[in-house]
Design a protein around this motif. Structure first.
Motif, PDB file in Angstrom:
ATOM      1  N   VAL A 216      34.095  43.342  24.676  1.00 53.88           N
ATOM      2  CA  VAL A 216      32.874  43.554  25.466  1.00 53.88           C
ATOM      3  C   VAL A 216      31.660  43.800  24.566  1.00 53.88           C
ATOM      4  N   GLY A 217      31.790  44.656  23.588  1.00 56.41           N
ATOM      5  CA  GLY A 217      30.667  44.886  22.671  1.00 56.41           C
ATOM      6  C   GLY A 217      29.410  45.338  23.392  1.00 56.41           C
ATOM      7  N   PRO A 218      28.241  44.861  22.949  1.00 57.33           N
ATOM      8  CA  PRO A 218      26.985  45.334  23.540  1.00 57.33           C
ATOM      9  C   PRO A 218      26.605  44.627  24.841  1.00 57.33           C
ATOM     10  N   MET A 219      27.319  43.569  25.185  1.00 55.76           N
ATOM     11  CA  MET A 219      26.946  42.821  26.387  1.00 55.76           C
ATOM     12  C   MET A 219      28.108  41.955  26.855  1.00 55.76           C
ATOM     13  N   ALA A 220      28.210  41.766  28.181  1.00 52.96           N
ATOM     14  CA  ALA A 220      29.217  40.844  28.729  1.00 52.96           C
ATOM     15  C   ALA A 220      28.558  39.958  29.770  1.00 52.96           C
ATOM     16  N   ARG A 221      29.036  38.740  29.862  1.00 51.99           N
ATOM     17  CA  ARG A 221      28.519  37.783  30.850  1.00 51.99           C
ATOM     18  C   ARG A 221      29.525  37.694  31.987  1.00 51.99           C
ATOM     19  N   VAL A 222      29.201  38.328  33.096  1.00 59.08           N
ATOM     20  CA  VAL A 222      30.179  38.433  34.174  1.00 59.08           C
ATOM     21  C   VAL A 222      29.733  37.624  35.389  1.00 59.08           C
ATOM     22  N   GLY A 223      30.585  36.716  35.806  1.00 59.27           N
ATOM     23  CA  GLY A 223      30.315  35.925  36.998  1.00 59.27           C
ATOM     24  C   GLY A 223      31.198  36.346  38.150  1.00 59.27           C
ATOM     25  N   ILE A 224      32.367  35.744  38.237  1.00 63.59           N
ATOM     26  CA  ILE A 224      33.210  35.773  39.445  1.00 63.59           C
ATOM     27  C   ILE A 224      33.514  37.179  39.959  1.00 63.59           C
ATOM     28  N   MET A 225      33.692  38.167  39.074  1.00 66.49           N
ATOM     29  CA  MET A 225      34.113  39.477  39.566  1.00 66.49           C
ATOM     30  C   MET A 225      33.030  40.214  40.338  1.00 66.49           C
ATOM     31  N   GLN A 226      31.765  39.967  39.988  1.00 65.83           N
ATOM     32  CA  GLN A 226      30.722  40.654  40.758  1.00 65.83           C
ATOM     33  C   GLN A 226      30.705  40.192  42.212  1.00 65.83           C
ATOM     34  N   TYR A 227      31.209  38.964  42.435  1.00 60.82           N
ATOM     35  CA  TYR A 227      31.272  38.446  43.804  1.00 60.82           C
ATOM     36  C   TYR A 227      32.534  38.914  44.533  1.00 60.82           C
ATOM     37  N   GLY A 228      33.360  39.663  43.805  1.00 60.05           N
ATOM     38  CA  GLY A 228      34.527  40.260  44.450  1.00 60.05           C
ATOM     39  C   GLY A 228      35.817  39.482  44.303  1.00 60.05           C
ATOM     40  N   PHE A 229      35.861  38.562  43.346  1.00 62.26           N
ATOM     41  CA  PHE A 229      37.065  37.770  43.126  1.00 62.26           C
ATOM     42  C   PHE A 229      37.607  38.015  41.726  1.00 62.26           C
ATOM     43  N   TRP A 230      38.915  38.002  41.596  1.00 62.89           N
ATOM     44  CA  TRP A 230      39.539  38.037  40.281  1.00 62.89           C
ATOM     45  C   TRP A 230      39.487  36.633  39.695  1.00 62.89           C
ATOM     46  N   PRO A 231      39.394  36.535  38.367  1.00 54.54           N
ATOM     47  CA  PRO A 231      39.358  35.201  37.752  1.00 54.54           C
ATOM     48  C   PRO A 231      40.603  34.395  38.128  1.00 54.54           C
ATOM     49  N   ASN A 232      41.736  35.067  38.211  1.00 55.55           N
ATOM     50  CA  ASN A 232      42.968  34.474  38.741  1.00 55.55           C
ATOM     51  C   ASN A 232      43.892  35.631  39.126  1.00 55.55           C
ATOM     52  N   GLN A 233      45.013  35.289  39.752  1.00 58.17           N
ATOM     53  CA  GLN A 233      45.926  36.341  40.220  1.00 58.17           C
ATOM     54  C   GLN A 233      46.534  37.125  39.068  1.00 58.17           C
ATOM     55  N   GLU A 234      46.818  36.431  37.979  1.00 58.64           N
ATOM     56  CA  GLU A 234      47.450  37.100  36.840  1.00 58.64           C
ATOM     57  C   GLU A 234      46.603  38.282  36.366  1.00 58.64           C
ATOM     58  N   THR A 235      45.296  38.093  36.335  1.00 56.44           N
ATOM     59  CA  THR A 235      44.407  39.158  35.847  1.00 56.44           C
ATOM     60  C   THR A 235      44.477  40.378  36.763  1.00 56.44           C
ATOM     61  N   TRP A 236      44.550  40.106  38.063  1.00 57.66           N
ATOM     62  CA  TRP A 236      44.704  41.219  39.014  1.00 57.66           C
ATOM     63  C   TRP A 236      46.061  41.902  38.831  1.00 57.66           C
ATOM     64  N   PHE A 237      47.129  41.132  38.699  1.00 55.13           N
ATOM     65  CA  PHE A 237      48.455  41.726  38.522  1.00 55.13           C
ATOM     66  C   PHE A 237      48.511  42.577  37.247  1.00 55.13           C
ATOM     67  N   ARG A 238      47.910  42.071  36.187  1.00 56.02           N
ATOM     68  CA  ARG A 238      47.917  42.826  34.929  1.00 56.02           C
ATOM     69  C   ARG A 238      47.169  44.141  35.091  1.00 56.02           C
ATOM     70  N   TYR A 239      46.008  44.063  35.737  1.00 56.49           N
ATOM     71  CA  TYR A 239      45.218  45.288  35.944  1.00 56.49           C
ATOM     72  C   TYR A 239      45.997  46.269  36.817  1.00 56.49           C
ATOM     73  N   SER A 240      46.564  45.769  37.886  1.00 62.13           N
ATOM     74  CA  SER A 240      47.278  46.600  38.827  1.00 62.13           C
ATOM     75  C   SER A 240      48.494  47.262  38.157  1.00 62.13           C
ATOM     76  N   ALA A 241      49.198  46.523  37.308  1.00 58.14           N
ATOM     77  CA  ALA A 241      50.359  47.081  36.610  1.00 58.14           C
ATOM     78  C   ALA A 241      49.939  48.191  35.647  1.00 58.14           C
ATOM     79  N   VAL A 242      48.864  47.957  34.902  1.00 63.87           N
ATOM     80  CA  VAL A 242      48.436  48.930  33.896  1.00 63.87           C
ATOM     81  C   VAL A 242      47.797  50.162  34.532  1.00 63.87           C
ATOM     82  N   SER A 243      46.982  49.944  35.574  1.00 60.95           N
ATOM     83  CA  SER A 243      46.211  51.051  36.146  1.00 60.95           C
ATOM     84  C   SER A 243      46.976  51.755  37.265  1.00 60.95           C
ATOM     85  N   GLY A 244      47.994  51.099  37.790  1.00 58.53           N
ATOM     86  CA  GLY A 244      48.704  51.653  38.942  1.00 58.53           C
ATOM     87  C   GLY A 244      47.969  51.433  40.255  1.00 58.53           C
TER      88      GLY A 244
END
Ligand SMILES: *Cc1c(COP(=O)(O)O)cnc(C)c1O
Length: 382
Positions: A216-244
């Motif tokens: 991430v550093g000093p800046m990130a370019r974020v598109g799809i997530m601000q609209y409320g979508f995960w980039p793909n299902q895998e990213t959501w599953f990974r987050y959900s597994a790690v964060s509970g």
């Protein structure tokens, strides 16, 4: 005013998504990516809304999109053209202090020339080719480019040095993406050695913010997530597994609604619409909804898609027409002309998500959203 369907954009959902993202960004600047007409949400509706929610920086793809923002908004945010800009568009960007991507020597020379003519500074981001193999300066081209910038520093403001990952959403690309990071770090070191210190060294898109947070550093370019979508299902599953987390912290902004235009009856054995793809097995009641593939309702949803009427699911019966669909309301009593039809969003206890829509028609969320036509009116709701 008289359009057959409308799109709603939820402020509350955006607020939640931004809060989630800001937590992940940990103080880094958010460049809100709004290419593709703000992923179909509509530039004119989305940018003012996001600005009210504290966003002050937007990434577009091309100079015409940046021009649209500058022309149509009273208060202009910082803008970064991430892709296509040349000729008059480039001169315009320099004149308006709009930041833009420089991905090759040609564009760098144009930027320096134009800034010299205008006696201004061109505000540029140097794109580094790190393994995506699309655009950017590779190892051999970067050094001379940095020297040229150094030699013209009265005409160049080096706002950024950046790269884009070739698939940070999928762990199957991990080796390639990791190599890109190393390559990018070398490019940054090299710019420092050349005496150049870009304000932002940036690499992360939505998927990288989640899967490679150290990028991430000093800046990130974020598109799809601000609209409320995960980039793909895998990213959501990974987050959900790690964060509970078991419930999705992201909320969809978009809703899409129309109305019943006509109601018709089809006796058993009759065919619905063009051709013979849908035969009534029993006496049926059909509602005609004035939305078709010309409005972004994919033809692949023929006989498959679902809409909501009276809080219940109604199946698309027959082929999606250019400007209309027929839906089966046989089992939904009391449907009348003028009743609300939800194409995407919630009604009663049911919900049609863009994802289910796109699973049925084999489109990605990204593609389905950006295909929503510009002329459907967008309304911001709380
Ligand atoms: C589209 C794009 C992004 C945003 O990607 P998301 O997956 O929507 O977050 C970031 N950077 C560049 C260069 C892009 O083209």
């Amino acid at each position: 005013m008289f359009e057959p369907s409308t799109i709603t954009i939820s402020r509350g959902a955006l607020r939640r998504n931004l809060a989630f993202l800001r937590q992940r960004l940990n103080g880094a600047r958010l460049c809100s990516v709004v290419k593709g007409n703000a992923y179909g949400h509509g530039l004119d509706a989305f940018i003012p809304l996001a600005m009210e929610e504290g966003v002050d920086y937007f990434g577009v793809y091309s100079a015409d999109e940046a021009w649209h923002v500058v022309e149509h908004l009273r208060k202009c945010p910082d803008l970064f053209i991430m892709g296509m800009v040349e000729g008059d568009g480039l001169a315009w960007a320099v004149e308006h202090g709009v930041e833009f991507c420089v991905h090759d020597r040609d564009r760098l020379e144009q930027a320096i020339g134009e800034a010299g003519r205008q006696k201004r500074k061109a505000r540029i981001h140097i794109e580094v080719e790190t393994g995506m193999h699309r655009t950017g300066f590779d190892r051999t081209a970067l050094g001379p480019a940095l020297d040229l910038i150094r030699a013209h520093d009265e005409h160049i403001e080096l706002v950024g040095l950046f790269t884009h990952f070739a698939g940070a959403e999928s762990s199957s690309n991990d080796q390639r993406v990791t190599a890109q990071m190393a390559h990018f770090q070398q490019a940054l070191d090299r710019s420092h050695l050349a005496g150049l210190h870009p304000t932002y060294a940036h690499q992360a898109c939505s998927a990288a913010v989640m899967n490679y947070p150290h990028t991430v550093g000093p800046m990130a370019r974020v598109g799809i997530m601000q609209y409320g979508f995960w980039p793909n299902q895998e990213t959501w599953f990974r987050y959900s597994a790690v964060s509970g987390a078991s419930t999705d912290p992201l909320k969809r902004l978009i809703g899409w609604k129309s109305r019943v235009m006509a109601i018709t009856r089809v006796a058993a054995g009759g065919f619905i619409g063009y051709g013979t793809s849908s035969e009534a097995a029993h006496d049926m009641r059909i509602a005609v909804v004035p939305v078709g593939y010309a409005h972004g309702f994919d033809r692949g949803l023929s006989n498959l898609g679902r809409v909501l009427v009276h809080g219940q699911q109604a199946r698309v019966a027959g082929i999606v027409n250019m400007n209309a669909i027929s839906v089966d309301i046989t089992d939904i009593p009391g449907v009348d002309k003028g009743d609300e039809v939800v194409l995407i969003g919630e009604q009663g206890d049911h919900r049609i998500t863009v994802a289910s829509f796109s699973e049925l028609s084999e489109q990605l969320n990204y593609e389905l959203l950006t295909r929503l036509p510009r002329d459907i009116p967008r309304t911001v709701i709380p």
